[in-house]
Motif scaffolding. Structure first.
Motif, PDB file in Angstrom:
ATOM      1  N   UNK A   1       0.808  -1.210   0.000  1.00 42.46           N
ATOM      2  CA  UNK A   1       0.000   0.000   0.000  1.00 42.46           C
ATOM      3  C   UNK A   1       0.849   1.272   0.000  1.00 42.46           C
ATOM      4  N   UNK A   2       2.027   1.215   0.632  1.00 42.32           N
ATOM      5  CA  UNK A   2       2.910   2.389   0.646  1.00 42.32           C
ATOM      6  C   UNK A   2       3.479   2.660  -0.753  1.00 42.32           C
ATOM      7  N   UNK A   3       3.871   1.591  -1.451  1.00 42.79           N
ATOM      8  CA  UNK A   3       4.394   1.736  -2.814  1.00 42.79           C
ATOM      9  C   UNK A   3       3.325   2.310  -3.742  1.00 42.79           C
ATOM     10  N   UNK A   4       2.086   1.813  -3.582  1.00 46.54           N
ATOM     11  CA  UNK A   4       1.007   2.250  -4.466  1.00 46.54           C
ATOM     12  C   UNK A   4       0.733   3.742  -4.328  1.00 46.54           C
ATOM     13  N   UNK A   5       0.597   4.217  -3.093  1.00 50.96           N
ATOM     14  CA  UNK A   5       0.276   5.641  -2.929  1.00 50.96           C
ATOM     15  C   UNK A   5       1.460   6.523  -3.313  1.00 50.96           C
ATOM     16  N   UNK A   6       2.689   6.049  -3.068  1.00 52.03           N
ATOM     17  CA  UNK A   6       3.859   6.835  -3.486  1.00 52.03           C
ATOM     18  C   UNK A   6       3.928   6.910  -5.005  1.00 52.03           C
ATOM     19  N   UNK A   7       3.621   5.792  -5.668  1.00 57.10           N
ATOM     20  CA  UNK A   7       3.661   5.767  -7.134  1.00 57.10           C
ATOM     21  C   UNK A   7       2.584   6.685  -7.712  1.00 57.10           C
ATOM     22  N   UNK A   8       1.413   6.728  -7.089  1.00 61.27           N
ATOM     23  CA  UNK A   8       0.357   7.649  -7.538  1.00 61.27           C
ATOM     24  C   UNK A   8       0.849   9.088  -7.428  1.00 61.27           C
ATOM     25  N   UNK A   9       1.502   9.397  -6.327  1.00 60.04           N
ATOM     26  CA  UNK A   9       2.032  10.744  -6.118  1.00 60.04           C
ATOM     27  C   UNK A   9       3.034  11.126  -7.206  1.00 60.04           C
ATOM     28  N   UNK A  10       3.936  10.182  -7.546  1.00 54.25           N
ATOM     29  CA  UNK A  10       4.961  10.452  -8.558  1.00 54.25           C
ATOM     30  C   UNK A  10       4.361  10.490  -9.964  1.00 54.25           C
ATOM     31  N   UNK A  11       3.413   9.586 -10.232  1.00 51.61           N
ATOM     32  CA  UNK A  11       2.770   9.572 -11.553  1.00 51.61           C
ATOM     33  C   UNK A  11       2.013  10.871 -11.784  1.00 51.61           C
TER      34      UNK A  11
END
Length: 395
Positions: free
Chosen positions: A335-345
């Motif tokens: 879940x941490x990777x997913x929200x961080x990736x959304x932020x970067x995308x």
């Protein structure tokens, strides 16, 4: 269609090198045409070019390399592969073209990459192509390709007459013998099972890592490949109070941010970085280094860090590679990777990656996602879209 696409891409690359740029400093003469490139990059990847341009040869004085007997199209493809600004993919056609050049100019990692590509293609080629592969492997002493091509030739039941036909490139007696041995072994195996004598072995489950690690990137901060000055390095990068030495031509070609900084310091000198750790910057430089073999990202977390660096320093080729890796390995995100990736995308305006990641958030409850640090930093409209995915209003 593929042939037309290759032709269009080649025209773009040819135009790119046919006009001198502000920093190009080597001229190639090929089939009466001119190509302009960068001495530092050539010396970095090829000991042969390094000797021409740095030792007491005429090319050193004139900065001109006359490539007699070479095809203009082939040299354009070679320069495109060397150029770190291009995400240049080597397919089977380019591999056949580049292998002899990689061997002649002693470009070790290009030679290995091309051999690997042809090895991967070998199981699916026809008789004419497999004979070309065998002859090429013989000429350049490519052992892995020889074995792969022999195996494919045996599967095709290539006869002695076909292998030695004067209308095609004949293979040597030793390769022909190895091919025949392979065919005999296959025939004996068929006969063995045909008699009803089937021997089963215990099936061992081999567990392979989900992510192929590049062991070179596991170096500690004091073991960075770029911590020592070499004869070709001409830029000092200072990060976390430590020094890294790299190549100005690579930085100019891949990053508008670094190009601007280099212009500010007149192309030489020191650049201090406030963003990124020593190890992260070392890994970024390793990705940009054209002397490396194919890059393997270590894991999702490392790739997310590199993705952020690509946005901060405007490195398109790294940005694209990270995006492809992240989309491919989305199932490994927590879940941490997913929200961080959304932020970067969101920051990089990567719509495809954003959609892929948001779909994947359905694996986690909303409370788990909301508990992550990155979720709290999302823009309101991005958070709304995420919630729409969660309730099924967006697919």
């Amino acid at each position: 269609m593929a042939s037309h696409m290759h032709n269009e891409i080649w025209k773009i690359m040819a135009a790119m090198y046919s006009t001198p740029s502000k920093h190009s400093d080597v001229l190639f003469l090929v089939e009466g045409r001119r190509l302009y490139f960068y001495k530092q990059l050539l010396c970095l990847v090829s000991p042969v070019f390094k000797s021409m341009l740095c030792l007491d040869f005429k090319e050193k004085k004139t900065r001109t390399v006359n490539l007699e007997g070479k095809r203009f199209t082939d040299i354009v493809i070679l320069l495109a592969w060397i150029d770190p600004a291009l995400a240049f993919k080597i397919d089977e056609y380019r591999a056949e073209t580049l292998l002899p050049l990689a061997d002649e100019y002693d470009i070790t990692n290009l030679r290995q990459t091309c051999e690997n590509v042809l090895c991967d293609c070998s199981p699916n080629v026809d008789a004419n192509v497999v004979l070309r592969y065998l002859k090429l492997a013989e000429q350049l002493n490519l052992k892995n390709l020889t074995q792969k091509a022999i195996g494919r030739a045996a599967e095709l039941n290539l006869t002695v007459e076909e292998a030695t036909d004067s209308t095609c490139t004949a293979i040597s007696d030793s390769t022909l013998a190895a091919l025949l041995e392979k065919r005999v072994q296959a025939k004996e195996k068929r006969n063995y099972f045909g008699m009803g004598i089937i021997r089963t072995s215990t099936q061992l489950k081999v567990t392979t890592p989900l992510i192929e690690c590049n062991t070179n990137s596991r170096k500690t901060a004091n073991q960075s490949k770029y911590s020592a000055f070499t004869g070709l390095t001409d830029v000092t990068i200072i990060v976390d109070g430590k020094r890294l030495y790299f190549f100005s031509d690579i930085l100019r070609r891949t990053s508008s941010w670094f190009a601007e900084k280099l212009d500010e310091i007149s192309g030489k000198g020191k650049i201090s970085l406030d963003f990124g750790s020593y190890n992260e910057i070392s890994t970024m430089l390793e990705f940009l280094d054209p002397t490396k073999l194919d890059t393997h990202f270590v894991n999702v977390r490392t790739t997310l860090g590199l993705f952020l660096l690509s946005l901060e320093y405007d490195i398109t080729v790294l940005h694209e590679a990270c995006e492809i890796y992240l989309k491919t390995n989305i199932s490994q995100f927590d879940e941490h990777d997913l929200t961080r990736c959304i932020l970067l995308a969101d920051r990089g305006q990567c719509s495809e990656l954003m959609t892929t990641v948001m779909r994947e958030t359905t694996r986690y409850t909303l409370p788990k996602l909301k508990a992550t640090e990155s979720y709290k930093k999302l823009y309101s409209d991005t958070r709304l879209n995420l919630l729409k995915f969660k309730v099924g209003d967006i697919n």
